[in-house]
Scaffold this motif. Sequence first.
Motif, PDB file in Angstrom:
ATOM      1  N   THR A 283      -0.403  53.428  -0.606  1.00  0.00           N
ATOM      2  CA  THR A 283      -1.142  53.004  -1.779  1.00  0.00           C
ATOM      3  C   THR A 283      -1.138  51.484  -1.863  1.00  0.00           C
ATOM      4  OG1 THR A 283       0.827  53.042  -3.181  1.00  0.00           O
ATOM      5  CG2 THR A 283      -0.479  55.063  -3.092  1.00  0.00           C
ATOM      6  N   THR A 284      -1.899  50.953  -2.787  1.00  0.00           N
ATOM      7  CA  THR A 284      -1.873  49.530  -3.052  1.00  0.00           C
ATOM      8  C   THR A 284      -0.518  49.176  -3.652  1.00  0.00           C
ATOM      9  OG1 THR A 284      -4.231  49.555  -3.461  1.00  0.00           O
ATOM     10  CG2 THR A 284      -3.025  47.684  -4.319  1.00  0.00           C
ATOM     11  N   GLY A 285       0.097  48.097  -3.162  1.00  0.00           N
ATOM     12  CA  GLY A 285       1.416  47.676  -3.639  1.00  0.00           C
ATOM     13  C   GLY A 285       2.480  47.938  -2.601  1.00  0.00           C
ATOM     14  N   SER A 286       3.724  48.079  -3.065  1.00  0.00           N
ATOM     15  CA  SER A 286       4.864  48.284  -2.161  1.00  0.00           C
ATOM     16  C   SER A 286       4.880  49.698  -1.601  1.00  0.00           C
ATOM     17  CB  SER A 286       6.175  48.024  -2.901  1.00  0.00           C
ATOM     18  OG  SER A 286       6.304  46.659  -3.171  1.00  0.00           O
ATOM     19  N   ASN A 287       5.103  49.788  -0.293  1.00  0.00           N
ATOM     20  CA  ASN A 287       5.190  51.067   0.409  1.00  0.00           C
ATOM     21  C   ASN A 287       6.423  51.067   1.297  1.00  0.00           C
ATOM     22  OD1 ASN A 287       2.404  52.551   0.048  1.00  0.00           O
ATOM     23  ND2 ASN A 287       1.951  50.377   0.282  1.00  0.00           N
ATOM     24  N   THR A 288       7.271  52.063   1.139  1.00  0.00           N
ATOM     25  CA  THR A 288       8.447  52.210   1.991  1.00  0.00           C
ATOM     26  C   THR A 288       8.047  53.061   3.187  1.00  0.00           C
ATOM     27  OG1 THR A 288       9.924  52.065   0.106  1.00  0.00           O
ATOM     28  CG2 THR A 288      10.821  53.048   2.107  1.00  0.00           C
ATOM     29  N   ILE A 289       8.287  52.505   4.386  1.00  0.00           N
ATOM     30  CA  ILE A 289       7.945  53.241   5.595  1.00  0.00           C
ATOM     31  C   ILE A 289       9.180  53.373   6.487  1.00  0.00           C
ATOM     32  CG2 ILE A 289       5.481  52.695   5.611  1.00  0.00           C
ATOM     33  CD1 ILE A 289       6.017  50.533   7.640  1.00  0.00           C
TER      34      ILE A 289
END
Length: 125
Positions: A43-49
Amino acid sequence: MKNISTILLTLLLSLSFLQAAAFEKSAKSRTTEVIISSDKPLTTGSNTIILDITPKYKDAKVSVKAFMPAMPGMPAMESKADAKDLGNGKFETTVNLSMGGTWQLHIFITPTVGKKSRVKTSLNF
């Protein structure tokens, strides 16, 4: 017959929701393969991968650069982050994707022994 149809439809809907809830992509270079995954859709914003790297390096340093090149009327955007070693070749990092679209993702792997490698791919959301 109606009960069987209802159960089958419920199972199909359940499986489609489970599949839509996660993100996973594979990327390769000559010597390295990385499976990129997330518990949630990007999504738009912070993404934990999560990065699952093969071969399994011990004590490697991994960093990630996500960027979108400049386009007419819009400057280039970039997010850099170091990944945390989770053990067994898995690393976790957070990238900030400030808008939807196609982002280039470069994963830099620096093992304590051996050659550095870079794996390139793109993310669309």
